[in-house]
Design an enzyme around this catalytic site. Structure first.
Site, PDB file in Angstrom:
ATOM      1  N   ASP A   1       1.918  -7.744  -4.094  1.00  0.00           N
ATOM      2  CA  ASP A   1       1.110  -7.657  -2.881  1.00  0.00           C
ATOM      3  C   ASP A   1       1.783  -8.579  -1.862  1.00  0.00           C
ATOM      4  O   ASP A   1       2.234  -9.673  -2.211  1.00  0.00           O
ATOM      5  CB  ASP A   1      -0.320  -8.133  -3.160  1.00  0.00           C
ATOM      6  CG  ASP A   1      -1.234  -7.929  -1.965  1.00  0.00           C
ATOM      7  OD1 ASP A   1      -1.066  -8.684  -0.976  1.00  0.00           O
ATOM      8  OD2 ASP A   1      -2.083  -7.038  -2.005  1.00  0.00           O
ATOM      9  N   SER A   2       1.857  -8.147  -0.628  1.00  0.00           N
ATOM     10  CA  SER A   2       2.622  -8.941   0.348  1.00  0.00           C
ATOM     11  C   SER A   2       1.999 -10.304   0.617  1.00  0.00           C
ATOM     12  O   SER A   2       2.641 -11.184   1.181  1.00  0.00           O
ATOM     13  CB  SER A   2       2.825  -8.163   1.657  1.00  0.00           C
ATOM     14  OG  SER A   2       1.643  -8.125   2.410  1.00  0.00           O
ATOM     15  N   SER A   3       0.751 -10.515   0.200  1.00  0.00           N
ATOM     16  CA  SER A   3       0.138 -11.848   0.321  1.00  0.00           C
ATOM     17  C   SER A   3       0.860 -12.859  -0.560  1.00  0.00           C
ATOM     18  O   SER A   3       0.757 -14.067  -0.337  1.00  0.00           O
ATOM     19  CB  SER A   3      -1.347 -11.790  -0.078  1.00  0.00           C
ATOM     20  OG  SER A   3      -2.041 -10.880   0.733  1.00  0.00           O
TER      21      SER A   3
ATOM     22  N   CYS B   1      -1.470 -17.850  22.271  1.00  0.00           N
ATOM     23  CA  CYS B   1      -1.792 -16.571  22.915  1.00  0.00           C
ATOM     24  C   CYS B   1      -0.983 -15.459  22.244  1.00  0.00           C
ATOM     25  O   CYS B   1       0.102 -15.701  21.726  1.00  0.00           O
ATOM     26  CB  CYS B   1      -1.458 -16.605  24.403  1.00  0.00           C
ATOM     27  SG  CYS B   1      -2.405 -17.801  25.339  1.00  0.00           S
TER      28      CYS B   1
ATOM     29  N   THR C   1       2.978 -20.863  21.812  1.00  0.00           N
ATOM     30  CA  THR C   1       1.653 -20.542  22.339  1.00  0.00           C
ATOM     31  C   THR C   1       0.816 -19.808  21.309  1.00  0.00           C
ATOM     32  O   THR C   1       1.331 -18.985  20.548  1.00  0.00           O
ATOM     33  CB  THR C   1       1.737 -19.708  23.633  1.00  0.00           C
ATOM     34  OG1 THR C   1       0.396 -19.364  24.056  1.00  0.00           O
ATOM     35  CG2 THR C   1       2.530 -18.416  23.447  1.00  0.00           C
TER      36      THR C   1
ATOM     37  N   THR D   1       0.805  -1.219   0.000  1.00  0.00           N
ATOM     38  CA  THR D   1       0.000   0.000   0.000  1.00  0.00           C
ATOM     39  C   THR D   1       0.839   1.269   0.000  1.00  0.00           C
ATOM     40  O   THR D   1       0.500   2.253  -0.646  1.00  0.00           O
ATOM     41  CB  THR D   1      -0.936   0.013   1.238  1.00  0.00           C
ATOM     42  OG1 THR D   1      -1.747  -1.160   1.202  1.00  0.00           O
ATOM     43  CG2 THR D   1      -1.839   1.225   1.253  1.00  0.00           C
TER      44      THR D   1
END
Length: 343
Positions: free
Chosen positions: A59-61, A280, A278, A15
């Site tokens: 695109d970074s994808s 988390c 993890t 972007t």
């Protein structure tokens, strides 16, 4: 001869490098050689800036190990001519790329700062200008003629983080990134506040080594209640698979059911490397703290400690590319190579 720091701006896509056609509203990549016209404020920085762009920005994808090698090669080829590097990159996979490059660039003695933006550079409310200007300013910081920072970092929304400690946590806010287990290296306000005690120490007189052999025969498995034995067995028996990042609960906990532990044991015995991280957003794996992780520890599962998933998967690719002996792999993974885990 100019004594100003020389910074190389590497545009990979994303972007930040887009400008809006105000008639159609469509986004298109702008010519980076005309960067000073777009951001005249850059002229106020006390450094020289040169730009290089991917021939076909992505695109970074679509980022992958081949593209990481391309970035590393650009840095390698220009290393002796520049004092710092700023990599412009789409935000979606930036943490993966910053983590990968941290492992690929061994003995780094200069800053490599990843940045991007949530809005295009031509937007009225864009975050691109601040991110870009400050990233360049940080990359050009020097003391006694030598760079202050010598590691791969990520700058976004007033904070510079160690690249391999970051995760993207928001798709809409300007504060898109966080480093859950490590404080920011630099905070940008009226002045730049440097937390220099947190910087990686420099290896004096060590030459840059660029590692380009990454093995992507790896996978990430996120644990969830009700995971099927058939599905897990199918993934673990994938032909050619060499390593797994297992995202477990809390401090590294997983089911204690026989079928689950037998599958893990069989996979490790067959030579698969399994790393426990993890799921988390912050905190650390501590196998053995609870009964639900003691079995994993005894089976030889590797502890990811407080590493991010992004750093874990890229470190796994990096180490597998080195063909480390099976009996040494666990110890090497559990060792901090570029400050990616806490000691």
């Amino acid at each position: 001869m100019s004594s100003k720091p020389k910074i190389l701006l590497i545009y990979t896509g994303g972007t930040i490098g887009m400008s809006k056609d105000f008639e159609t509203g469509a986004l298109k990549a702008f010519n980076f050689s005309k960067l000073l016209q777009k951001i005249p404020e850059l002229k106020q920085l006390d450094c020289e800036i040169e730009t290089v762009s991917f021939e076909n920005p992505i695109d970074s994808s679509n980022m992958n190990p081949e593209m990481w090698t391309k970035i590393a090669t650009i840095i390698e080829e220009n290393y002796s001519d520049f004092d710092g590097f700023v990599v412009l990159h789409g935000s979606d996979t930036m943490s993966y790329s910053a983590s990968a490059l941290s492992f690929m660039l061994e003995n780094l003695a200069k800053p490599v700062v990843f940045t991007g933006s949530q809005l295009p550079i031509g937007d009225l409310r864009t975050d691109a200008k601040e991110n870009l200007i400050t990233a360049i300013q940080i990359a050009s910081l020097q003391e006694d003629g030598k760079p202050v920072i010598h590691e791969v970092c990520l700058y976004f929304e007033y904070k510079l983080y160690r690249g391999n400690r970051t995760s993207k946590v928001n798709a809409e806010h300007f504060r898109a990134f966080t480093a859950p287990n490590y404080p920011e290296l630099v905070e940008s306000g009226v002045h730049l506040k440097l937390n220099s005690h947190l910087f990686l120490p420099i290896k004096k007189d060590a030459k840059l080594i660029v590692h380009k052999n990454l093995d992507n025969q790896v996978a990430i498995i996120k644990m969830f209640p009700g995971m099927s034995e058939i599905v897990l067995a199918s993934i673990l028996s994938t032909q050619g698979l060499r390593g797994i990042i297992l995202e477990t609960y809390g401090s590294g906990n997983a089911p204690t059911e026989d079928w689950f532990l037998k599958l893990i044991e069989k996979a490790i015995q067959s030579g698969l490397h399994i790393v426990n991280v993890t799921q988390c957003s912050g905190g650390s794996v501590n196998m053995g703290q609870y009964e639900t992780s003691t079995a994993l520890k005894s089976l030889g599962v590797i502890s990811g400690k407080d590493i991010t998933t992004e750093a874990a998967i890229t470190k796994l690719m990096y180490l597998l590319g080195h063909n480390i002996p099976q009996n040494e792999f666990k110890d090497v993974f559990e060792t901090a190579l570029r400050g990616e885990i806490s000691l």
